[in-house]
Structure formats: C-alpha cells, structure tokens
Design a protein around this motif. Structure first.
Motif, PDB file in Angstrom:
ATOM      1  N   ILE A 104       0.839  -1.189   0.000  1.00 61.01           N
ATOM      2  CA  ILE A 104       0.000   0.000   0.000  1.00 61.01           C
ATOM      3  C   ILE A 104       0.880   1.247   0.000  1.00 61.01           C
ATOM      4  O   ILE A 104       2.057   1.205   0.332  1.00 61.01           O
ATOM      5  CB  ILE A 104      -0.926   0.045   1.232  1.00 61.01           C
ATOM      6  CG1 ILE A 104      -0.106  -0.009   2.540  1.00 61.01           C
ATOM      7  CG2 ILE A 104      -1.950  -1.077   1.186  1.00 61.01           C
ATOM      8  CD1 ILE A 104      -0.942   0.126   3.802  1.00 61.01           C
ATOM      9  N   VAL A 105       0.268   2.367  -0.373  1.00 58.91           N
ATOM     10  CA  VAL A 105       0.887   3.678  -0.257  1.00 58.91           C
ATOM     11  C   VAL A 105      -0.017   4.511   0.634  1.00 58.91           C
ATOM     12  O   VAL A 105      -1.234   4.559   0.422  1.00 58.91           O
ATOM     13  CB  VAL A 105       1.051   4.368  -1.630  1.00 58.91           C
ATOM     14  CG1 VAL A 105       1.657   5.764  -1.460  1.00 58.91           C
ATOM     15  CG2 VAL A 105       1.922   3.529  -2.558  1.00 58.91           C
ATOM     16  N   ILE A 106       0.564   5.144   1.659  1.00 58.64           N
ATOM     17  CA  ILE A 106      -0.217   5.975   2.569  1.00 58.64           C
ATOM     18  C   ILE A 106       0.401   7.366   2.659  1.00 58.64           C
ATOM     19  O   ILE A 106       1.573   7.564   2.334  1.00 58.64           O
ATOM     20  CB  ILE A 106      -0.307   5.357   3.979  1.00 58.64           C
ATOM     21  CG1 ILE A 106       1.083   5.195   4.598  1.00 58.64           C
ATOM     22  CG2 ILE A 106      -1.040   4.024   3.928  1.00 58.64           C
ATOM     23  CD1 ILE A 106       1.066   4.685   6.035  1.00 58.64           C
ATOM     24  N   ASP A 107      -0.416   8.338   3.119  1.00 62.05           N
ATOM     25  CA  ASP A 107       0.096   9.686   3.309  1.00 62.05           C
ATOM     26  C   ASP A 107       0.507   9.889   4.763  1.00 62.05           C
ATOM     27  O   ASP A 107       0.543   8.933   5.547  1.00 62.05           O
ATOM     28  CB  ASP A 107      -0.926  10.734   2.849  1.00 62.05           C
ATOM     29  CG  ASP A 107      -2.198  10.735   3.694  1.00 62.05           C
ATOM     30  OD1 ASP A 107      -2.212  10.132   4.799  1.00 62.05           O
ATOM     31  OD2 ASP A 107      -3.191  11.346   3.250  1.00 62.05           O
ATOM     32  N   ARG A 108       0.799  11.099   5.149  1.00 59.16           N
ATOM     33  CA  ARG A 108       1.361  11.343   6.474  1.00 59.16           C
ATOM     34  C   ARG A 108       0.381  11.062   7.609  1.00 59.16           C
ATOM     35  O   ARG A 108       0.791  10.864   8.750  1.00 59.16           O
ATOM     36  CB  ARG A 108       1.857  12.789   6.587  1.00 59.16           C
ATOM     37  CG  ARG A 108       0.766  13.851   6.624  1.00 59.16           C
ATOM     38  CD  ARG A 108       1.403  15.208   6.791  1.00 59.16           C
ATOM     39  NE  ARG A 108       0.423  16.277   6.855  1.00 59.16           N
ATOM     40  CZ  ARG A 108       0.457  17.254   7.755  1.00 59.16           C
ATOM     41  NH1 ARG A 108       1.403  17.284   8.673  1.00 59.16           N
ATOM     42  NH2 ARG A 108      -0.436  18.217   7.731  1.00 59.16           N
ATOM     43  N   LYS A 234       4.401   7.123   2.057  1.00 58.81           N
ATOM     44  CA  LYS A 234       5.112   5.926   2.529  1.00 58.81           C
ATOM     45  C   LYS A 234       4.580   4.722   1.768  1.00 58.81           C
ATOM     46  O   LYS A 234       3.371   4.553   1.622  1.00 58.81           O
ATOM     47  CB  LYS A 234       4.907   5.715   4.029  1.00 58.81           C
ATOM     48  CG  LYS A 234       5.490   6.797   4.921  1.00 58.81           C
ATOM     49  CD  LYS A 234       5.265   6.453   6.383  1.00 58.81           C
ATOM     50  CE  LYS A 234       5.854   7.516   7.297  1.00 58.81           C
ATOM     51  NZ  LYS A 234       5.135   8.800   7.198  1.00 58.81           N
ATOM     52  N   LEU A 235       5.503   3.904   1.276  1.00 62.89           N
ATOM     53  CA  LEU A 235       5.150   2.650   0.632  1.00 62.89           C
ATOM     54  C   LEU A 235       5.379   1.537   1.640  1.00 62.89           C
ATOM     55  O   LEU A 235       6.503   1.291   2.055  1.00 62.89           O
ATOM     56  CB  LEU A 235       6.014   2.422  -0.607  1.00 62.89           C
ATOM     57  CG  LEU A 235       5.895   1.049  -1.285  1.00 62.89           C
ATOM     58  CD1 LEU A 235       4.507   0.853  -1.878  1.00 62.89           C
ATOM     59  CD2 LEU A 235       6.957   0.884  -2.360  1.00 62.89           C
ATOM     60  N   GLU A 236       4.297   0.881   2.059  1.00 66.90           N
ATOM     61  CA  GLU A 236       4.408  -0.196   3.035  1.00 66.90           C
ATOM     62  C   GLU A 236       4.148  -1.522   2.333  1.00 66.90           C
ATOM     63  O   GLU A 236       3.081  -1.742   1.756  1.00 66.90           O
ATOM     64  CB  GLU A 236       3.428  -0.011   4.186  1.00 66.90           C
ATOM     65  CG  GLU A 236       3.584  -1.059   5.271  1.00 66.90           C
ATOM     66  CD  GLU A 236       3.047  -0.618   6.624  1.00 66.90           C
ATOM     67  OE1 GLU A 236       3.264  -1.355   7.609  1.00 66.90           O
ATOM     68  OE2 GLU A 236       2.418   0.458   6.689  1.00 66.90           O
ATOM     69  N   ALA A 237       5.138  -2.380   2.378  1.00 71.70           N
ATOM     70  CA  ALA A 237       5.056  -3.679   1.712  1.00 71.70           C
ATOM     71  C   ALA A 237       4.993  -4.786   2.758  1.00 71.70           C
ATOM     72  O   ALA A 237       5.754  -4.777   3.729  1.00 71.70           O
ATOM     73  CB  ALA A 237       6.260  -3.887   0.804  1.00 71.70           C
ATOM     74  N   PHE A 238       4.083  -5.731   2.552  1.00 74.96           N
ATOM     75  CA  PHE A 238       3.937  -6.875   3.446  1.00 74.96           C
ATOM     76  C   PHE A 238       4.618  -8.081   2.811  1.00 74.96           C
ATOM     77  O   PHE A 238       4.422  -8.366   1.626  1.00 74.96           O
ATOM     78  CB  PHE A 238       2.456  -7.189   3.678  1.00 74.96           C
ATOM     79  CG  PHE A 238       1.705  -6.098   4.385  1.00 74.96           C
ATOM     80  CD1 PHE A 238       1.427  -6.188   5.742  1.00 74.96           C
ATOM     81  CD2 PHE A 238       1.262  -4.970   3.692  1.00 74.96           C
ATOM     82  CE1 PHE A 238       0.736  -5.190   6.403  1.00 74.96           C
ATOM     83  CE2 PHE A 238       0.562  -3.958   4.342  1.00 74.96           C
ATOM     84  CZ  PHE A 238       0.302  -4.065   5.701  1.00 74.96           C
ATOM     85  N   LEU A 239       5.409  -8.790   3.608  1.00 73.57           N
ATOM     86  CA  LEU A 239       6.138  -9.958   3.132  1.00 73.57           C
ATOM     87  C   LEU A 239       5.793 -11.164   3.996  1.00 73.57           C
ATOM     88  O   LEU A 239       5.622 -11.028   5.213  1.00 73.57           O
ATOM     89  CB  LEU A 239       7.648  -9.708   3.194  1.00 73.57           C
ATOM     90  CG  LEU A 239       8.178  -8.567   2.323  1.00 73.57           C
ATOM     91  CD1 LEU A 239       9.599  -8.214   2.719  1.00 73.57           C
ATOM     92  CD2 LEU A 239       8.105  -8.944   0.857  1.00 73.57           C
ATOM     93  N   PRO A 240       5.700 -12.348   3.386  1.00 71.85           N
ATOM     94  CA  PRO A 240       5.392 -13.541   4.177  1.00 71.85           C
ATOM     95  C   PRO A 240       6.557 -13.895   5.091  1.00 71.85           C
ATOM     96  O   PRO A 240       7.713 -13.866   4.680  1.00 71.85           O
ATOM     97  CB  PRO A 240       5.163 -14.610   3.109  1.00 71.85           C
ATOM     98  CG  PRO A 240       5.940 -14.146   1.923  1.00 71.85           C
ATOM     99  CD  PRO A 240       5.858 -12.654   1.947  1.00 71.85           C
ATOM    100  N   ALA A 241       6.231 -14.231   6.341  1.00 71.70           N
ATOM    101  CA  ALA A 241       7.264 -14.605   7.303  1.00 71.70           C
ATOM    102  C   ALA A 241       7.522 -16.102   7.319  1.00 71.70           C
ATOM    103  O   ALA A 241       8.450 -16.559   7.992  1.00 71.70           O
ATOM    104  CB  ALA A 241       6.875 -14.134   8.702  1.00 71.70           C
TER     105      ALA A 241
END
Length: 267
Positions: A104-108, A234-241
C-alpha cells in the motif's frame, strides 16, 4: 510562533544542545544562542541548513522559514497534478510488481492512497465505512469493526501501531495524528501483550479465510524528495514470514482477489 521559539522547540524536541546543533549546521554555538534569544536575525540559507540539521520534515522546514520571514522553499504539489504523473506510474509498477504480496501507499496521516490487489485479502471482512475514502489504515487495523477481530496477536500489533504513531507525532507534531493516537488507544486499552513481546519487532498474524498469515512489513519513503507531497508518502510492503503464508498469498493471487473494494487514487 516566532523564529527563536520555533528553533528552540525543535532543538529541544530532538534532544540536541546548542553546540551539537551548531556543529551539524556548520556554525557556532554562540550564533545559535543569539538566534534563539532573538539577538540575531537569520539569513535564509542558515534557516534551511538548520532545518536540514534538525532533520525536520519538509512541511516543518517551510514553517521555520515562514517564522523567520522567508517564503517557503519546498512546494506541495497536489497528488493528482499532471507533474506527478511519472510518480503515479512508478508507484503503480512497484505495487503491481509486489504481487502476490500486499502493498500500500499511505500519506502522512495514514490515509490510503493506493493499494495492490493482494491487499484485499487483508481488508476482507472489514466494515464498509472503514474502507470509504479516505480510508485510514491505522484505524482500519485497530478498530473493532476493522481487522482487530482477525489479528491473532492484537496486543503486540496494536502496540506496534501506537508506537509508530507516537514516533511520528514526536517527529512531526500534528493535531490530527495526536487525536488519532488518542482514539486508537481506547481500542487497545486493557489488551494484554503476549509473553516474550519483542517490541516493534513483531509480525502481523492475521486470520483469513485461506488460513493464518504471518507477515512482516517494510516501509519505503522518498528520501530525496523536495516536494512535500512526495516526501510524506510511505510505501508499506507486506512480506510472508513463513512458507505457509507465502503459499496462501500465491494461491489467493491465482484466484484473482477483487481489488475493487480497496479505495485507491492511483489504481
């Protein structure tokens, strides 16, 4: 707020002595002292240098310039301005390339700007009103009608979110973020942490119809941006653990999740 007070408050918030700030800004402790007492009037260049030395967000650097009597140095271009079209294209490519993992991309303020299709698996089951633009991902994560009922380690994840918000408020004082932090604390109050809590180093354990996902996150910012809008994205990336989570995400992607339910300005 006048310039001497603004400079003093920023320096104090960053826990720097006058000498430490002077060394970072390439000036003298005596001059910083004179600036904070109002005995000296700063030039535009030193104000910009002080803002950089304090690592202030661009929005705050503009405010410091205004307090000193100068015009802002950093523009704030609307996200839908044609000038940012190349950024839109780049973000769209990045989000698509991260498939089958959510991004996702989020703002401040934590409002959702864009998301890839995989993010639909995370938001599945959330109340529709929480997904109405501008959907706030922090509220979505901790609200009882959002992801909270499906987060297996809610106490730890909530603490992670609250600490992240608190850090952002300290770095960039903001009434809306302060109010949001207080609101979310009410949803978290009384929720215990699991034994062995590791602070911010905690994966998201999310129950889905496909099985429980264990996800870690990375956050990317535009470190060299000179535009406020870009600097605050902000670009928040989710990765498999683990392998199970990776398989669930890959399997879901092959089924083609519906991304239409995820609000986005870029997609």
């Amino acid at each position: 707020m006048d310039f001497p007070q603004a400079l003093r408050e920023h320096r104090t918030r960053h826990r720097l002595s006058q000498l430490e700030l002077a060394l970072k800004a390439g000036t003298t402790q005596r001059y910083v002292s004179f600036l904070e007492s109002g005995r000296s009037q700063p030039g535009r260049e030193i104000v910009i240098r002080l803002g950089e030395s304090l690592d202030l967000p661009l929005r705050e650097r503009n405010s410091l310039l205004l307090a000193a009597g100068y015009a802002p140095a950093y523009p704030q271009t609307p996200l839908d301005d044609p000038a940012l079209a190349p950024v839109h294209t780049a973000l769209t490519h990045i989000l698509a390339a991260h498939q089958p993992y959510p991004a996702i991309v989020i703002d401040r303020h934590g409002d959702l700007v864009a998301a890839n299709a995989a993010f639909a698996l995370i938001t599945d089951g959330a109340a529709p009103d929480l997904l109405e633009p501008p959907a706030n991902v922090y509220r979505l994560a901790l609200h009882p009608n959002g992801l909270a009922p499906r987060i297996a380690n809610f106490g730890e994840w909530a603490q992670h979110i609250l600490e992240r918000l608190h850090t952002e408020v300290l770095r960039n004082p903001n009434e809306r973020l302060t109010d949001l932090h207080a609101e979310l604390q009410q949803h978290v109050s009384g929720r215990p942490l699991e034994p062995g809590h590791l602070g911010f180093a905690v994966p998201l354990r999310l129950r889905t119809v496909q099985g429980e996902l264990h996800l870690i996150t990375t956050i990317t910012t535009f470190a060299t941006a000179v535009d406020i809008t870009l600097a605050e994205l902000k670009l928040e990336a989710f990765l498999p653990a683990d392998e199970i989570s990776s398989s669930i995400l890959a399997r879901t992607a092959r089924k083609g999740p519906d991304a239409a339910d995820v609000p986005s300005q870029l997609m």
